[in-house]
Design an enzyme around this catalytic site. Sequence first.
Site, PDB file in Angstrom:
ATOM      1  N   GLU A  85       0.801  -1.223   0.000  1.00  0.00           N
ATOM      2  CA  GLU A  85       0.000   0.000   0.000  1.00  0.00           C
ATOM      3  C   GLU A  85       0.839   1.281   0.000  1.00  0.00           C
ATOM      4  O   GLU A  85       0.470   2.264  -0.641  1.00  0.00           O
ATOM      5  CB  GLU A  85      -0.947   0.020   1.218  1.00  0.00           C
ATOM      6  CG  GLU A  85      -2.002  -1.067   1.223  1.00  0.00           C
ATOM      7  CD  GLU A  85      -3.054  -0.885   0.139  1.00  0.00           C
ATOM      8  OE1 GLU A  85      -3.108   0.202  -0.466  1.00  0.00           O
ATOM      9  OE2 GLU A  85      -3.817  -1.843  -0.106  1.00  0.00           O
ATOM     10  N   SER A 346     -39.838 -21.483  49.572  1.00  0.00           N
ATOM     11  CA  SER A 346     -39.310 -21.423  50.938  1.00  0.00           C
ATOM     12  C   SER A 346     -37.937 -20.776  51.038  1.00  0.00           C
ATOM     13  O   SER A 346     -37.335 -20.775  52.118  1.00  0.00           O
ATOM     14  CB  SER A 346     -39.223 -22.848  51.518  1.00  0.00           C
ATOM     15  OG  SER A 346     -40.507 -23.438  51.603  1.00  0.00           O
TER      16      SER A 346
END
Length: 699
Positions: A85, A346
Amino acid sequence: MKKILQISAVAILGSIVALFLFYHAVLFFMPLPVDAANNIHFSSQVLDKDGHLLYTFLNDPDRWQLPVDLKNVDRHFIEATLAIEDHNFYEQHGIDLPAIGRAAFLNVSHGRIISGASTISMQTVRLLEKRKRGFVTKLIEMVHAVRLEQIYTKQQILTLYLELAPYGGNIHGIRAASLRYLNKEPQDLNLAEAALLAGLPQSPSRLRPDRYPQRAKLRRDRVLLSMFKQGFIDRALYEQSIQEPVAVAHFEFPKKAPHFSRYIKVRFTSDKAVQTSLDAALQQFIEQTLKENVDRLRSNGVTNGAVVIIDNKTGKVRAWAGSADFAATRDPGQVDGVISQRSPGSALKPFTYALALETGRYSTTTILDDAPSRYAEYAPRNYDKSFRGQVSLREALVDSLNIPAVEVLEDVGFRVLHALLRDAGLKTLSPDPNHYGLSLTLGSPSVRLLELTNAYAMLARLGVYQPFNVLEKNESASGWRLIKDGAAYVIADILSDTSRLEAVGLYRSALTPKIAFKTGTSYGQRDAWTFAYNPEYTVGVWMGNFNGRSSKALVGIEAAAPLAVRIFDWLYTNKPLVWYAKPDTVVLGPKNDMSIKNTSPALEPGIQENIDPAKRPEIISPAGGAEYFISGIQGSRQEINLQAKAPKEAEKLFWFVNGSLYKTAQPNENIIMPMFPGKYHITCADNFGRSATVDFRVR
């Protein structure tokens, strides 16, 4: 000749001035979008406690895009990117003039564009601005590239490029590309893989390796050749790498702990990585174990469950499984059982007995009457509809008997229990304790597994409450005491009874870690619960069906307890077992009796056994039936004192305003409350459940 030189000088000077004016005009009228560079919307990432990726979400533009740290990118990839690039990246200052001249010559001589001259800085600008391509746009990009290099370092620009560059479809940035195509982090790429990915941004849609492997290979080989020619690699490495096949697939991004990750995404709306408290290995174990437990019960009509595990010392959530299978549509798996509201059965009883023990009026051998009882219109019954007559407090809690629990709560006061549960983080409770009355201890409210597990973690810390914590690096919030350590210790001792585990074949003597645990079964057998803890961990398990369908298999000890025991077995594989040291406030009596000493130093001898229910707090302020007027400008407020004279044996006062707990205070403590226009109903209850009320109006 002199005239030619003068004309040339003027032309050069004019060109310089024109370039100067053009440069500043572009920056003035079309400034570089620095905000865009500083505010990239990344995909949200949820990390485990060690920083490993658990889950990734699409970002706002529906892209997979992750932040990049160059230290965590293989050097071959960076070299490959520069080679193909912008090999002069570190030498030029935003634009490469020789490359521009060379590209112009080649394009003109061939009559078409065959070469570009965009630097990495220019490409980064293009990715930030997204302008329509053209000659003028190219000039603007050049100006902005120069400006970009003035603002950012080379490393920062390269990082930006590697975060923004397209790699095919909705995949942006090298980290997303590496995970998507190769299922590995950028730091783990080999040379051939690095060259393959570095070549994609030129034409990401046309070169996608999962769709066009031959095109991708040709591009990769060109990248490798560029690396060889520019001296990044030697011939041997080049020839070896071009022989490697393009072996890629379309991997899914990590989607571990989906319920927990979604909770994090909603709570922490960030486009950065959120490092959570989750233990990935423990999470994987409980997900598999939960699925196996559901499969064991599926033939009995049980289709789901949920598990949460809390580290008691820090309050950090270490595991969170909201269902047996997140992908299941029939069950449905995307409902999160960790934060859904269900009836606890419970499971609230230990908190009632803890309050009773800390009054000093009860011990583990205190005899309670398990016989038919009625409280006004309320007549509690035991789960098995039988009665056992006189039982000890220890037996009543171990066997989870309903009638003794209601008897104890009538003495302790349901408002006091309600205040404790609210202080312990049960946010789903109605603010009005009268909504539940004495049925509160039997599980009449709806609760969340996460919140109730954290309330049990308070018991596990011997009475110290601490908010749960889902972030690893977050400082754990300091805790505060809700229950006396002696009372919490006695509850842990009672709940460590192994007889219930032996009855269902879960206890294996020394092989089973010592735990305190309490089960719960909701009315109609729609929910089965187990909460288990020791000094280090608290585990909460819920089993049931999200549609509320009942099943005879939904009994806490049978459906949920095996999973909790199995989790503790896993936690303490090759790890020493731990248990509590007895606090000094716990008194051991005959027949393993346990009680709490020094509960109220101010009490007179014998008064603990003879609490007079007629002696109740006397509210001094505000006055009952009075009208108070707010003076001053409109919208202002006025304050009033909440003050009561408490019986001398009272240890705490609970102030309720219009049914909601407002403040827990010491006897005779003066409380300031802001007043606004309206009607007020004030209740002051002591820790024995005795209360007084007044009504007044503010105008």
